[in-house]
Design a protein around this motif. Sequence first.
Motif, PDB file in Angstrom:
ATOM      1  N   ARG A 103       1.034  -1.292   0.016  1.00  0.00           N
ATOM      2  CA  ARG A 103       0.125   0.025   0.023  1.00  0.00           C
ATOM      3  C   ARG A 103       0.918   1.410  -0.060  1.00  0.00           C
ATOM      4  O   ARG A 103       1.848   1.323   0.781  1.00  0.00           O
ATOM      5  CB  ARG A 103      -1.061   0.097   1.393  1.00  0.00           C
ATOM      6  N   ASP A 104       0.564   2.366  -0.779  1.00  0.00           N
ATOM      7  CA  ASP A 104       1.298   3.452  -1.034  1.00  0.00           C
ATOM      8  C   ASP A 104       2.746   3.386  -1.073  1.00  0.00           C
ATOM      9  O   ASP A 104       3.553   3.987  -0.541  1.00  0.00           O
ATOM     10  CB  ASP A 104       0.900   4.214   0.431  1.00  0.00           C
ATOM     11  N   GLY A 105       2.987   2.231  -1.921  1.00  0.00           N
ATOM     12  CA  GLY A 105       4.481   2.068  -2.408  1.00  0.00           C
ATOM     13  C   GLY A 105       5.292   1.332  -1.143  1.00  0.00           C
ATOM     14  O   GLY A 105       6.508   1.268  -1.326  1.00  0.00           O
ATOM     15  N   ALA A 106       4.991   0.771  -0.379  1.00  0.00           N
ATOM     16  CA  ALA A 106       5.734  -0.121   0.606  1.00  0.00           C
ATOM     17  C   ALA A 106       4.643  -1.518   0.858  1.00  0.00           C
ATOM     18  O   ALA A 106       3.591  -1.519   1.075  1.00  0.00           O
ATOM     19  CB  ALA A 106       5.677   0.715   1.956  1.00  0.00           C
ATOM     20  N   GLU A 107       5.573  -2.579   0.928  1.00  0.00           N
ATOM     21  CA  GLU A 107       5.015  -3.768   1.003  1.00  0.00           C
ATOM     22  C   GLU A 107       4.346  -3.748   2.578  1.00  0.00           C
ATOM     23  O   GLU A 107       5.133  -3.505   3.588  1.00  0.00           O
ATOM     24  CB  GLU A 107       6.125  -4.919   0.874  1.00  0.00           C
ATOM     25  N   GLN A 108       3.334  -4.266   2.523  1.00  0.00           N
ATOM     26  CA  GLN A 108       2.571  -4.534   4.030  1.00  0.00           C
ATOM     27  C   GLN A 108       3.180  -5.891   4.535  1.00  0.00           C
ATOM     28  O   GLN A 108       3.283  -6.133   5.730  1.00  0.00           O
ATOM     29  CB  GLN A 108       1.122  -4.508   3.884  1.00  0.00           C
ATOM     30  N   TYR A 109       2.726  -6.923   3.845  1.00  0.00           N
ATOM     31  CA  TYR A 109       3.083  -8.209   4.277  1.00  0.00           C
ATOM     32  C   TYR A 109       3.144  -9.290   3.083  1.00  0.00           C
ATOM     33  O   TYR A 109       2.883  -8.713   1.815  1.00  0.00           O
ATOM     34  CB  TYR A 109       1.843  -8.902   5.030  1.00  0.00           C
ATOM     35  N   GLU A 122       2.478  -8.200   8.817  1.00  0.00           N
ATOM     36  CA  GLU A 122       1.445  -8.647   9.676  1.00  0.00           C
ATOM     37  C   GLU A 122       0.392  -9.365   8.683  1.00  0.00           C
ATOM     38  O   GLU A 122      -0.398  -8.566   7.917  1.00  0.00           O
ATOM     39  CB  GLU A 122       0.703  -7.761  10.522  1.00  0.00           C
ATOM     40  N   ILE A 123       0.421 -10.680   8.528  1.00  0.00           N
ATOM     41  CA  ILE A 123      -0.487 -11.383   7.449  1.00  0.00           C
ATOM     42  C   ILE A 123      -1.715 -11.698   7.785  1.00  0.00           C
ATOM     43  O   ILE A 123      -1.835 -12.069   9.199  1.00  0.00           O
ATOM     44  CB  ILE A 123       0.066 -12.776   6.923  1.00  0.00           C
ATOM     45  N   PRO A 124      -2.909 -10.969   7.266  1.00  0.00           N
ATOM     46  CA  PRO A 124      -4.100 -11.351   8.093  1.00  0.00           C
ATOM     47  C   PRO A 124      -4.584 -12.999   8.195  1.00  0.00           C
ATOM     48  O   PRO A 124      -4.077 -13.799   7.449  1.00  0.00           O
ATOM     49  CB  PRO A 124      -5.014 -10.702   6.797  1.00  0.00           C
ATOM     50  N   PRO A 125      -5.171 -13.213   9.147  1.00  0.00           N
ATOM     51  CA  PRO A 125      -5.354 -14.601   9.644  1.00  0.00           C
ATOM     52  C   PRO A 125      -6.001 -15.600   8.350  1.00  0.00           C
ATOM     53  O   PRO A 125      -5.915 -16.462   7.966  1.00  0.00           O
ATOM     54  CB  PRO A 125      -6.349 -14.487  10.780  1.00  0.00           C
ATOM     55  N   SER A 126      -7.009 -14.701   7.465  1.00  0.00           N
ATOM     56  CA  SER A 126      -7.572 -15.449   6.192  1.00  0.00           C
ATOM     57  C   SER A 126      -6.444 -15.864   5.136  1.00  0.00           C
ATOM     58  O   SER A 126      -6.897 -16.758   4.480  1.00  0.00           O
ATOM     59  CB  SER A 126      -8.605 -14.511   5.767  1.00  0.00           C
TER      60      SER A 126
END
Length: 658
Positions: free
Chosen positions: A548-554, A568-572
């Motif tokens: 998101r916005d040019g940066a990897e979240q997970y 932080e990977i969502p549980p799903s």
Amino acid sequence: MTDSTAFDWRSFLLGWSGEWADSLLHGEMRGEDDEAARQARWLGFPAASEERITALEERLGRQMPPSYREFLKVSDGWRHAGGFVSLLAGTEDAHWHNNESGLADMFEEYLDDDAGPEERREADLWRRGLQLDVESDITHVLLDPEDVDEDGEWAVYTWSSWRAESPARHTDFTAFMRDMHREFHSLQARRSDGEPVFANDTTRRLDAQVEEARLEALRGGWEQAMTALDEAKGYSRARAAGLGDQIRRLLGQTYMVYYDGLVTDPRYAPELLPPLVAEHARHSYRDDSTLTFHLRGADDDLMSRAHATLDRVRDGAYRYTAAGPYGEAVERARELARWGDTDGAWRTLTNALPLWEPLGPDHLAPLGWVADPVLGPLLTPERGRELLSTPRGGQSGEAPRPTPALDPGDLAWLAEPDRGNNRTSYRFVLVEGTEPRELPGRLADADRDADRDGNGTVLNEPMTFWEARQRSLHNQREFSSYDDRALMAVGRAGTGWSFAFDGAPAPFSRQRFVSPAATAGEGTRAVVVWSGLRTPHGKPFFHLSVARDGAEQYAFTYADGEIQRSGEIPPSLDPSRFFDDLEDSAQAERPLLEAVSEQFGASLPRHAIVNGRLHRFTTRSWTRPPRDGETYAVIRMHPAATLPADAERTGDNGPKGR
């Protein structure tokens, strides 16, 4: 099956005889027998008595099939059965063929060593068959005593040496005689200009039938119309073939579809020329002599138009247009289809179909769109039936039930085997709130692309993967074993998302792979998926990254039986849910894709990706630059070279050797 007792042989034979007598041209030379037949308006002979028929059966040692028996009771033989049998046998001349022609030897010689019993039985026809031709133009007519139906009818086989094809089968003697009556009509219908028109009760009945079939087709009753048109076509009635071919083409049938008698009419050429030349282009390999043959009778202007259309079709540049409200719907449908929404494009076309206006009285449906490279892939046999069942052209009727959508509206279909099981690995990028045409700016390196293969950041025209691949290789002058630049199709991935999809990626390199999610997600959100859980060679793998916005979240990568994760990977989407305790990692593919689809509300259009044409571009490499000391091969080709001009092994600091 024919109910011979219900067939009115006398009326049929009298009608045929009268038509034959009236077809003879004034001043035409005739023998005594033909002249007597003309004056009597009777091609037959006196009826055979029961005694004569019984004597025939005793002589042959077999009871005659019912339809031939009933025929003999009306006429003991027949003149001019069709165009090539001048005398057909009655009770006196019918006899076992016993390979009199020597054809059994010829057909047996053609048999392969592994020919089955059925093929050998067909060759043996010339030994066992009952010969009915007495005088003919090298045409044989045989009743087959071993091809018998439940009513005791024997099939009839005909063969002519000059036709160079297998014997034609007629279900029984009644069917054979009706076919010969049709052959007689077909030959007469092709009279030269200046000769009297061949017209009689049969032709008038069939011509009226063609007109009613035309109206029935416009009302949506294409099946009834097709039956009527096929009958009239068998008699070579004008318009029947051209009308019937329009229906056949929309059913997906292309063999022997030439729109005879209509395609050379300037009124219909805008609609009928494109599908004709498109089918020709598929099979011609630049030999256009057959196209000229199928357009015989066309004037110079029409031939020029045909070749110009052919050039546009071959270049993928043909664009179908139509007048009025339907034409406006065509443009909206193309816009939807070129970004992957083929279901929406089809609904747009069919919803506007009642507004469609034919170009003339013999125009049954819009057809030129099937040659359009973007619209043509919308057609399936089921959709063709829906279109044909829709009232149009000013006619009213009941609208058909819409055909089911072709796209499932998710990502899980990627886990299903494709035809040939070729889609074992794939990768795609989803970008939120971005139009598909903007994706090259997020995923491609403009300067490098322009220098290397000429693609730049501009999308190619819609094309299939193989067309795009061929064009890319044609332009490419440098090949690197380190670069992994994806040739990707783009489109809309459901509400609010765009996609870039590669269905034939390079091998996955865990050590060198760099996800494009961050650069693709500048100012928005991006998702990258690369699956190789069904690869036949190498180890299975799966990668997911979200930015998101040019940066990897997970992100996580499953490879070599291990899971690497970050953020932080969502549980799903937790990879342990899918890969723990699995003997076969391929089982994780579908639930993973379902989870991604549910998490982001995105989908990929199956029909457009598998069967359609989409805009494409080449991305920057999915691998990091080589580190100092790492080697790789580069092949550079000069424009005129047919073989590699030079090859180098290079690293960060330049060439390391050849």
